[in-house]
Design a protein around this motif. Structure first.
Motif, PDB file in Angstrom:
ATOM      1  N   LYS A 125      76.280  12.707   5.577  1.00 34.84           N
ATOM      2  CA  LYS A 125      77.556  13.034   4.944  1.00 34.84           C
ATOM      3  C   LYS A 125      78.310  14.074   5.773  1.00 34.84           C
ATOM      4  O   LYS A 125      79.529  13.969   5.993  1.00 34.84           O
ATOM      5  CB  LYS A 125      77.321  13.560   3.533  1.00 34.84           C
ATOM      6  N   ILE A 126      77.585  15.069   6.263  1.00 38.90           N
ATOM      7  CA  ILE A 126      78.201  16.093   7.113  1.00 38.90           C
ATOM      8  C   ILE A 126      78.646  15.481   8.438  1.00 38.90           C
ATOM      9  O   ILE A 126      79.726  15.798   8.972  1.00 38.90           O
ATOM     10  CB  ILE A 126      77.217  17.255   7.362  1.00 38.90           C
ATOM     11  N   ALA A 127      77.824  14.562   8.983  1.00 43.26           N
ATOM     12  CA  ALA A 127      78.148  13.935  10.266  1.00 43.26           C
ATOM     13  C   ALA A 127      79.454  13.153  10.183  1.00 43.26           C
ATOM     14  O   ALA A 127      80.274  13.173  11.109  1.00 43.26           O
ATOM     15  CB  ALA A 127      77.008  13.016  10.691  1.00 43.26           C
ATOM     16  N   LYS A 128      79.679  12.483   9.071  1.00 43.51           N
ATOM     17  CA  LYS A 128      80.920  11.728   8.906  1.00 43.51           C
ATOM     18  C   LYS A 128      82.124  12.657   8.819  1.00 43.51           C
ATOM     19  O   LYS A 128      83.222  12.325   9.285  1.00 43.51           O
ATOM     20  CB  LYS A 128      80.837  10.869   7.650  1.00 43.51           C
ATOM     21  N   ARG A 129      81.915  13.843   8.246  1.00 47.81           N
ATOM     22  CA  ARG A 129      83.023  14.782   8.057  1.00 47.81           C
ATOM     23  C   ARG A 129      83.407  15.486   9.358  1.00 47.81           C
ATOM     24  O   ARG A 129      84.591  15.675   9.638  1.00 47.81           O
ATOM     25  CB  ARG A 129      82.651  15.806   6.982  1.00 47.81           C
ATOM     26  N   VAL A 130      82.433  15.854  10.160  1.00 50.97           N
ATOM     27  CA  VAL A 130      82.719  16.621  11.383  1.00 50.97           C
ATOM     28  C   VAL A 130      82.645  15.771  12.638  1.00 50.97           C
ATOM     29  O   VAL A 130      83.018  16.217  13.728  1.00 50.97           O
ATOM     30  CB  VAL A 130      81.748  17.817  11.515  1.00 50.97           C
ATOM     31  N   GLY A 131      82.114  14.547  12.499  1.00 46.14           N
ATOM     32  CA  GLY A 131      82.091  13.640  13.634  1.00 46.14           C
ATOM     33  C   GLY A 131      80.987  13.883  14.634  1.00 46.14           C
ATOM     34  O   GLY A 131      81.120  13.506  15.806  1.00 46.14           O
ATOM     35  N   ARG A 132      79.897  14.502  14.222  1.00 51.05           N
ATOM     36  CA  ARG A 132      78.775  14.721  15.153  1.00 51.05           C
ATOM     37  C   ARG A 132      77.493  14.977  14.380  1.00 51.05           C
ATOM     38  O   ARG A 132      77.494  15.094  13.160  1.00 51.05           O
ATOM     39  CB  ARG A 132      79.054  15.907  16.081  1.00 51.05           C
ATOM     40  N   ASP A 133      76.404  15.069  15.109  1.00 47.49           N
ATOM     41  CA  ASP A 133      75.081  15.370  14.548  1.00 47.49           C
ATOM     42  C   ASP A 133      74.660  14.373  13.463  1.00 47.49           C
ATOM     43  O   ASP A 133      74.696  14.644  12.278  1.00 47.49           O
ATOM     44  CB  ASP A 133      75.037  16.796  13.972  1.00 47.49           C
ATOM     45  N   THR A 134      74.267  13.192  13.905  1.00 41.60           N
ATOM     46  CA  THR A 134      73.711  12.211  12.984  1.00 41.60           C
ATOM     47  C   THR A 134      72.300  12.621  12.600  1.00 41.60           C
ATOM     48  O   THR A 134      71.720  13.553  13.171  1.00 41.60           O
ATOM     49  CB  THR A 134      73.688  10.820  13.623  1.00 41.60           C
ATOM     50  N   PHE A 135      71.728  11.912  11.648  1.00 41.77           N
ATOM     51  CA  PHE A 135      70.388  12.256  11.162  1.00 41.77           C
ATOM     52  C   PHE A 135      69.332  12.235  12.277  1.00 41.77           C
ATOM     53  O   PHE A 135      68.547  13.181  12.392  1.00 41.77           O
ATOM     54  CB  PHE A 135      70.003  11.299  10.024  1.00 41.77           C
ATOM     55  N   PRO A 136      69.280  11.199  13.131  1.00 45.78           N
ATOM     56  CA  PRO A 136      68.276  11.222  14.207  1.00 45.78           C
ATOM     57  C   PRO A 136      68.418  12.422  15.146  1.00 45.78           C
ATOM     58  O   PRO A 136      67.417  13.022  15.555  1.00 45.78           O
ATOM     59  CB  PRO A 136      68.512   9.905  14.952  1.00 45.78           C
ATOM     60  N   SER A 137      69.669  12.787  15.479  1.00 50.53           N
ATOM     61  CA  SER A 137      69.839  13.948  16.364  1.00 50.53           C
ATOM     62  C   SER A 137      69.447  15.232  15.652  1.00 50.53           C
ATOM     63  O   SER A 137      68.967  16.187  16.285  1.00 50.53           O
ATOM     64  CB  SER A 137      71.295  14.028  16.849  1.00 50.53           C
ATOM     65  N   PHE A 138      69.645  15.267  14.335  1.00 53.43           N
ATOM     66  CA  PHE A 138      69.199  16.427  13.556  1.00 53.43           C
ATOM     67  C   PHE A 138      67.677  16.546  13.612  1.00 53.43           C
ATOM     68  O   PHE A 138      67.129  17.633  13.820  1.00 53.43           O
ATOM     69  CB  PHE A 138      69.677  16.293  12.109  1.00 53.43           C
ATOM     70  N   VAL A 139      66.990  15.414  13.458  1.00 48.84           N
ATOM     71  CA  VAL A 139      65.529  15.418  13.551  1.00 48.84           C
ATOM     72  C   VAL A 139      65.101  15.883  14.937  1.00 48.84           C
ATOM     73  O   VAL A 139      64.200  16.723  15.083  1.00 48.84           O
ATOM     74  CB  VAL A 139      64.953  14.017  13.253  1.00 48.84           C
ATOM     75  N   ASP A 140      65.759  15.358  15.967  1.00 49.47           N
ATOM     76  CA  ASP A 140      65.433  15.763  17.338  1.00 49.47           C
ATOM     77  C   ASP A 140      65.581  17.263  17.532  1.00 49.47           C
ATOM     78  O   ASP A 140      64.746  17.919  18.175  1.00 49.47           O
ATOM     79  CB  ASP A 140      66.339  15.032  18.339  1.00 49.47           C
ATOM     80  N   SER A 141      66.647  17.838  16.983  1.00 49.06           N
ATOM     81  CA  SER A 141      66.886  19.272  17.165  1.00 49.06           C
ATOM     82  C   SER A 141      65.794  20.107  16.515  1.00 49.06           C
ATOM     83  O   SER A 141      65.398  21.159  17.047  1.00 49.06           O
ATOM     84  CB  SER A 141      68.254  19.655  16.580  1.00 49.06           C
ATOM     85  N   ILE A 142      65.286  19.649  15.379  1.00 50.43           N
ATOM     86  CA  ILE A 142      64.197  20.377  14.715  1.00 50.43           C
ATOM     87  C   ILE A 142      62.904  20.234  15.510  1.00 50.43           C
ATOM     88  O   ILE A 142      62.164  21.215  15.715  1.00 50.43           O
ATOM     89  CB  ILE A 142      63.996  19.855  13.280  1.00 50.43           C
ATOM     90  N   LEU A 143      62.629  19.032  16.002  1.00 52.40           N
ATOM     91  CA  LEU A 143      61.385  18.797  16.750  1.00 52.40           C
ATOM     92  C   LEU A 143      61.358  19.605  18.043  1.00 52.40           C
ATOM     93  O   LEU A 143      60.292  20.087  18.462  1.00 52.40           O
ATOM     94  CB  LEU A 143      61.219  17.304  17.055  1.00 52.40           C
ATOM     95  N   ARG A 144      62.517  19.770  18.693  1.00 48.52           N
ATOM     96  CA  ARG A 144      62.560  20.554  19.937  1.00 48.52           C
ATOM     97  C   ARG A 144      62.204  22.015  19.683  1.00 48.52           C
ATOM     98  O   ARG A 144      61.673  22.696  20.568  1.00 48.52           O
ATOM     99  CB  ARG A 144      63.950  20.461  20.573  1.00 48.52           C
ATOM    100  N   ARG A 145      62.507  22.505  18.479  1.00 54.99           N
ATOM    101  CA  ARG A 145      62.229  23.907  18.170  1.00 54.99           C
ATOM    102  C   ARG A 145      60.822  24.118  17.603  1.00 54.99           C
ATOM    103  O   ARG A 145      60.360  25.254  17.504  1.00 54.99           O
ATOM    104  CB  ARG A 145      63.254  24.429  17.162  1.00 54.99           C
ATOM    105  N   CYS A 146      60.188  23.036  17.205  1.00 55.24           N
ATOM    106  CA  CYS A 146      58.871  23.149  16.578  1.00 55.24           C
ATOM    107  C   CYS A 146      57.830  23.617  17.586  1.00 55.24           C
ATOM    108  O   CYS A 146      57.661  23.017  18.660  1.00 55.24           O
ATOM    109  CB  CYS A 146      58.458  21.801  15.992  1.00 55.24           C
ATOM    110  N   THR A 147      57.107  24.684  17.245  1.00 54.34           N
ATOM    111  CA  THR A 147      56.098  25.246  18.153  1.00 54.34           C
ATOM    112  C   THR A 147      54.680  25.105  17.619  1.00 54.34           C
ATOM    113  O   THR A 147      53.733  25.531  18.276  1.00 54.34           O
ATOM    114  CB  THR A 147      56.384  26.736  18.403  1.00 54.34           C
ATOM    115  N   SER A 148      54.532  24.550  16.437  1.00 57.45           N
ATOM    116  CA  SER A 148      53.195  24.403  15.871  1.00 57.45           C
ATOM    117  C   SER A 148      52.365  23.438  16.715  1.00 57.45           C
ATOM    118  O   SER A 148      52.805  22.318  16.994  1.00 57.45           O
ATOM    119  CB  SER A 148      53.281  23.885  14.433  1.00 57.45           C
ATOM    120  N   PRO A 149      51.157  23.833  17.137  1.00 59.09           N
ATOM    121  CA  PRO A 149      50.331  22.950  17.973  1.00 59.09           C
ATOM    122  C   PRO A 149      49.764  21.759  17.205  1.00 59.09           C
ATOM    123  O   PRO A 149      49.352  20.771  17.815  1.00 59.09           O
ATOM    124  CB  PRO A 149      49.208  23.874  18.449  1.00 59.09           C
TER     125      PRO A 149
END
Length: 453
Positions: free
Chosen positions: A56-80
């Protein structure tokens, strides 16, 4: 003084496991100490609510779809190591390969994947090589074998497959490649004709059928628990084979037909297979089919059931089925009746059959007095929950309570719970009636819980 910040990471992670992922991420604004704490969480759950809000936010601002949101969280994840990694509402598998690699690298234990609006995606071959996964749930997809024609889930204990394409051959590969598998759930899985489970490790099987599920043969000689739910159809040819080790059966399903012969034959054959089961749980639909058989004088084989749990309204349509189960369960020790609000007739009966249900509840039970061996020798505990003081079907329940108290020679305790939020004045008459009933076992204890606050 911030006592929470001083907690060990393991305790903080445990707290995170009870919070939505969005709230976990928001803890980064609490202080410098919390700025990166969320990145160490081993619980990553991208559920339907998150997916919908992100899109819903992606449609409003025109960026950050759900898959890219998941990717952004996974890149920050440091748990082994990941305890939990769930992704819902995935509408394409373009991003799945790197996520599966991430899951395998972080030794994920609980992995869930579900697609949205595009069913029967072919799962990537790397999914069939998750060596650390203990619990796996996939839905709206098509399962096949791995690249080498096998599946390897050496630590898998719980598998749930929902709304998926799955063949007998693939199911065989799953079972042979999961030597520790204990629980298998199949919900609306198309393409399966036979379920053959020879593995001694598999103790629980859950089958949920709606429309397309067509299982003709179930062979599981080492199975301990079976749960069947959903809506089944005559063409599904649902049949039980060797389930000789079964100790618990839960029947929460309905069968879509009005043909009395088909219903009778199906339920009769089903209970023949359950004759050695110690715990049986049945719903109101199944109970009403038993009521129909009871009123038409059909004889069933005796059951070795010791624990009987009934989800029923205890109306005129259910009472004969309850009598049927009490008569057939000669070794019954514990009876639990959970009253439901579904008091209407679920079967379509002809006029002749429907007339048989116009009976006096007390006369009906006393006319079958000599057939309840369990009441004379075994029944010790009875629990009834959900009693309604103003219900028109109350008379059937009271007649049953009166009969059990008057005929059960070894009864130790009967517990009766009224529904919540009922006033004492509503239940006073019920209370007085029950307390006045004669008891065959004078030492029997009757507890009326929730009647008076």
């Amino acid at each position: 003084m911030d006592l929470i910040s001083d907690l060990p990471d393991a305790v903080i992670h445990n707290i995170f496991s009870f919070l939505p992922l969005e709230d976990v991420v928001k803890t980064s604004v609490l202080s410098k100490r919390w700025r990166s704490t969320w990145t160490t969480t081993p619980y990553l759950v991208f559920d339907e609510k998150i997916a919908q809000r992100v899109e819903k936010i992606a449609k409003r601002v025109g960026r950050d779809t759900f898959p890219s949101f998941v990717d952004s969280i996974l890149r920050r994840c440091t748990s082994p190591a990941l305890k939990r990694f769930h992704v819902a509402d995935l509408w394409s598998d373009l991003w799945l390969e790197p996520w599966l690699s991430f899951a395998e690298e972080r030794r994920v234990e609980d992995f869930r994947l579900s697609y949205y609006l595009m069913p029967f995606f072919g799962l990537p071959r790397s999914l069939y090589r998750l060596s650390w996964v203990v619990s796996l749930q996939v839905s709206s997809c098509r399962l096949s074998l791995g690249a080498d024609g096998t599946i390897s889930w050496p630590r898998l204990k719980v598998l749930s497959v929902k709304d998926a394409m799955l063949s007998d051959h693939v199911l065989e590969g799953i079972l042979s490649g999961s030597p520790l598998l204990e629980s298998l759930e199949l919900c609306e899985c198309r393409g399966i004709n036979s379920i053959i489970i020879d593995a001694k490790s598999v103790k629980e099987l859950v089958l949920i059928g709606v429309t397309f599920f067509n299982v003709e043969n179930i062979q599981a000689p080492h199975l301990l628990s079976l749960r069947v739910s959903g809506t089944w159809y005559p063409y599904s040819k649902f049949r039980l084979g060797d389930i000789s080790s079964l100790v618990k059966a839960q029947l929460y399903f309905s069968f879509e037909t009005d043909d009395k012969k088909i219903l009778g034959d199906f339920v009769e054959e089903l209970f023949e297979k359950l004759c050695g089961v110690r715990t049986i749980i049945i719903n109101d639909w199944c109970l009403q089919v038993l009521s129909l058989l009871e009123m038409e004088g059909v004889q069933f084989p005796f059951l070795k059931c010791q624990n009987l749990i009934l989800h029923a309204a205890v109306s005129q349509w259910d009472l004969p089925g309850i009598a049927y189960m009490l008569r057939s369960s000669q070794c019954l020790e514990k009876l639990y009746i959970l009253q439901t609000g579904n008091c209407y007739l679920k079967l379509k009966l002809d006029k002749e059959s429907e007339k048989r249900f116009n009976f006096d509840e007390e006369d009906f039970l006393w006319s079958r007095k000599g057939n309840f061996q369990c009441l004379a020798k075994h029944l010790k505990r009875v629990k009834i929950t959900g009693l309604e003081a103003q219900s028109f079907r109350l008379k059937y329940l009271l007649a049953l309570i009166k009969f059990i108290l008057g005929e059960t020679l070894v009864l130790e305790k009967m517990i009766i719970n009224g529904r919540k939020h009922l006033q004492a004045s509503e239940l006073l008459g019920v209370h007085q009636n029950i307390c006045s009933y004669q008891r065959a076992c004078r030492s029997a204890e009757v507890n009326l819980e929730g009647f008076f606050c």
